[in-house]
Design an enzyme around this catalytic site. Sequence first.
Site: not given
Lengths: 922, 435
Positions: A276, A408, A521, A580, A596, A654
Amino acid sequence: MANFIERMCLYLVLVLSVFLSIIQAVDRSNFKTCDQSAFCSRQRAMKPGQSSYRALLETLELSDSHLTVQLLNNNNKVLLLLELYRLQGNMTRVKINELKPVKPRYEVPDVLITDPPTELMSVVAQDEHRVVLSLGGEDWRLILSAQPFRLDIMEGPQVLLSLNSRGLLAFEQLRIRKDTKSQTDTKEAGEKEDTEKHDKEKVSEGEEAEEEVDQPGMWEETFKTHADTKPNGPSSISLDFSLPGVEHVYGIPEHADGLRLKNTDGGDPYRLYNLDVFQYELFNPMALYGAVPVLLSHNTHRTMGLFWLNAAETWVDVSSGQGSSEVPQTDVRWISESGIIDVFIMLGPRPNDVFTQYASLTGTQAFPPLSSLAYHQCRWNYNDQEDVSAVDQGFDEHDIPYDFIWLDIEHTDGKRYFTWDNNKFPQPKDMLQGLLDKRRKMVTIVDPHIKVDSSYKIHTEIRSRGYYIKNKDGGDYEGWCWPGNAGYPDFTNPEMRKWWASMFAYGQYEGSMENLYTWNDMNEPSVFNGPEVTMHKDALHGPWEHRDVHNLYGFYVQMATAEGQIQRSGGLERPFVLTRAFFAGSQRYGAVWTGDNAAEWGHLKMSIPMCLSLGLVGISFCGADVGGFFKTPSAELLVRWYQAGAYQPFFRAHAHLDTPRREPWLFGPDNTALIREAVRQRYTLLPYWYLQFYHAQRTGQPVMRPLWVEYPEDIATFSIDDEFLIGRDLLVHPVTDERSSGVTAYLPGNGEVWYDVHTFQRHDGAQNLSIPVTMSSIPVFQRGGSIICRKNRVRRSSSCMENDPYTLYVALDSQGNAEGELYIDDGHTFKHETDKQFIHRRLSFTANSLSSSDLSPDSQFPSASWVEQVNILGAQKPDAVTLTTTDGGESSVEFAFDPDTAVLTLRKPGMNAGVNWTLHLR
Amino acid sequence: MSCALLLLLMSLALAMGTGAAVEIQRPRGVPLSSEQFYEENKPFTCLDGSSTIPFDRINDDYCDCRDGSDEPGTAACPNGSFHCTNAGFRPAFIPSSRINDGICDCCDTTDEYNSGATCQNTCREMGRKERESLQIMAEITKEGFMLKQQLIHEAKRGQEDKQGKLTELQGSKKGLEEKVEALRTVKETAEDPEKEAKERHLKSWEEQKELIRMEKDKTRMAEAFLELDDDADGYVSVAELQSHLELDPDSDGSLTETETQVRCLSSSSTLFLPLKSREEFLSHYQSLICDPEFIWICRNLEKEIGFDFGPSAEFAYLYSQCYELSTSEYIYRLCPFNRVSQKPKFGGSETNLGLWGQWAGPEDSLYSVMKYDHGQGCWQGPNRSTTVKLTCGKETVVTSTSEPSRCEYLMEFTTPAVCQEPASLDEVLQGHTEL
């Protein structure tokens, strides 16, 4: 209580520090370089040279399905077992493991869809130095050389690929730690301790193994404040591959880098370790959220693939240069932290062969519900039911279609997934029903970190069933994520996955309905306070360390979630799950997005190579956050992103929580109109997108393709990553520059013609075309020789367009021919598979006749759709047009011809989309 | 069905004012006002004049006109629009893409004539509800408007009162100022011997310490005075104090009246002044800058009178008032012409959501929206701001708050002050019912 407060404070500090790290671009120091990763640095210190491995040909055994032979490390005398398989479909599998490891080494399960079927291998020639095996055909050979050990795959006199030709095979055997006391003083672990020889098998008496010296980081490693205890010691593996005649290699996503892989000499290797990464940097080999260890090589003669089936942290060095005799050559070296060497060599020879070969191993893209190919509206967060309703209303007021609205993490009760915030979403079913009434759908986020809270059912169930990942000491592993302290279910456990899937049943997931789908996610997994923002490698998944399975975690999360969606409908409905994190095979479970990104022009550009790279390795359902997740896009950037996103497979806007609202109508009427037009273009092309996904599921061909895939002999296409093909027939060159007044698109194909889909202007192939652009321009071209079906009656959601008629765009090639297909089914169930309920037709224009014929006579589906218009591009004016149907009926069809554009438009021929017919131009 | 000619003429039984039914025939989706363009069995010219087509191509489910005018009753044209009569409610145009899409858009169900959707005719029910709500609104407007008149009257009277008081206080202020000046001279003369005395006693630090400290305080105060006295008129006004945010104890970005007073009081109580002249000077000086009466004057002079309270000062009554709304998590507080804030219900400090900015309604109704900005900053984002939408109501109350975008708040506020003179109820109802 004090403890609780302390924890909360810690949490706040932690969250704050995490957030602070977002302010700037990626904090590189949070993530390891190869030098900071002990095994990578150890392995990379080994330079090309003579391999210390020797194949013991006297141990060679050949069975029907495979060949085995032992490999001896001349230095430490450890024996390895090499297994060679000739697989059906022109592939070779090479497996190397320790002959007798002190404990089993991890072999990746569940990624291959079957045990790959083998084909007979035969020894063509053998002497004391080498064995020559036939791989079928006249001149396909595999040469196994004994000393030093190497493998060469030959076609005739030509070497296609060599293994260990640079001598970089390395296999750190598992060993028992002799000096237990050193565990108490780990700081000195790096220093030489009295290592003894390990009681390994000896080949013969008298040969002495060299003393092996413990190196730093073998038994423990610390990164920043995180210690990685390594009870199993060193276990890494490495192997090199040489590709003579190859200058272009692709694949090994996910990286924010160009399509063509770069030389990694002098820098870090490409890293595959699901992480991440906050505000990732562009043009960087750093690891991102997903990993697919598949590399493709391509030259004008041949495309090949290497699939390195290993789920541990992996680094890939790419080095292109002159090989011997001045032939260009690319060398690739794979390094993984644990597991075994299990590599599939896909021999092509054409790009589509490699896709087929890879698909036969890991499966194809799941055929998504048609609506999921339409437009998705997302934001962190739509605040409450009123907000959802207002946004839904906004789309209708501004006449912009959309199919999915997303919620979300804030929709949950304190980040407890499968729950709703009672104040903000008191009546989720009312909300979902409201969407259903408009034939629209919703996605809620369900992340794999589970809040540790004894009053939260999901947590207590997982804990009591023992389904959490364990820490090295055997307790439930806990880390920090959105809910604060969280546990991580062990998705590698099939029992756990079964239980997780059952949580999506309508009765279990309260407030869920059939139009609610899922987003996974943070499934790298993301652990805010873990090393590199992920899980400690010494955490335990049953008998295996997290180290062994890391890159598989997200794959399993999506697998279990998709299975849950299938089960809740009694196996009837196709799932839709976005993830993701991913691995090889993730294509079987749904869509991925590029994580992201940021509202910057560079990120818009980067969305193309990132999705192209994923498509090459099987994952076709890919998209980037439209508008960019972090930061605030200018109206121009947002419009351009919609225009590009409308032509990428997964089309979702998004935005980060802290950015101003950016629903399409908030930027003035001009921009609203531009965005509306881009989204409408997407909707008109949904039949074409759906057909591409149908093909992707059947054949494994990517939906979004680099040009070289269709024009493999045109060198000019090999490095292009600012334009792409959708299927074979649409070429897209989005505008990705600020204040652009024009783009230059390369139209490939000698003798090919391309038609601008907006003006129908015809251009020749094999040229760089300068295209002036305005804010409304989306340069898209249809290939001459293709027929594309559109639905031009754009409605507020794709479901509303189900029964609408088609308009055919017949783009004639230079010979005046064209071909295309049409696929229709119910758009959301498995009945196309289970009951053969679908229509699949070939449309073909030749000799002045356009006809529709059945490609699947044993299937049927009642469709109300019909053909309302046919546009023939590059046509000549006929005298008359008649329609013949199967019942023998013949009728005259009205037409109009525009001599300026050479477009012939047939007015309302009216036949049903599912029947045979012919239109004759006379 | 697809090839079938979809020339469908509507038979509409329309209730006329008399109650008599009259049958009108026109192509589906055409409003009465455009009926004359669709002459039966005569060639039809697209309304944009782009082409002329046979009459049987109207509503034949194929788009012939660029402007979509040949397909008012089908979804064939991308830019068409469909007219629903909605007898009993309000007629409407919908995009033709909503015809037969399975979703009931027209309350008279006419948009879903071939989709299989089962729609209920809800026009009468909606009409009834709308009439009811219009009636209620009209009553509210009426009462609200009466209240508004009262507010205007009160505001006018209040202003007169203030003006009178102001004149009076300005007079006494002047007297006080003169006295302070005189005392300052006396004090300064008297202070000279004190300085000399101080020098004499420098050696015994312990004894002098207290005095030195006081001296320091005095200097600091004088400096502070000079610094605060922004307009260098020799006086520190409340406005001047409020402009010095370093004096703001709760760091909320604004210095409230209370805080100003606290500061005045604390500074006077910590001073110990042995000299009589100094005491006298200070007591007068204190009364000049800290007397509540003067503060009141300053406030009214420099703020209240300067505010735009609407065309007839009808919003003046909101001044120095605060209105609260309690949600599940927060208490929102609107103090018109001052600030908006948010306080967590279960502990935690107050957040400033914006200070009074300006009236921000559209040109034709400037006084329907208030804008508060420059609130507390947001992480990686802008300063918080709040838009307050004013609607007519009998009561003055905050009815809702939301945060549509991060750190941009929206508040709904009802007040009689925005009520417009009501049209007669009959007119209102008539405007909303066709035929």
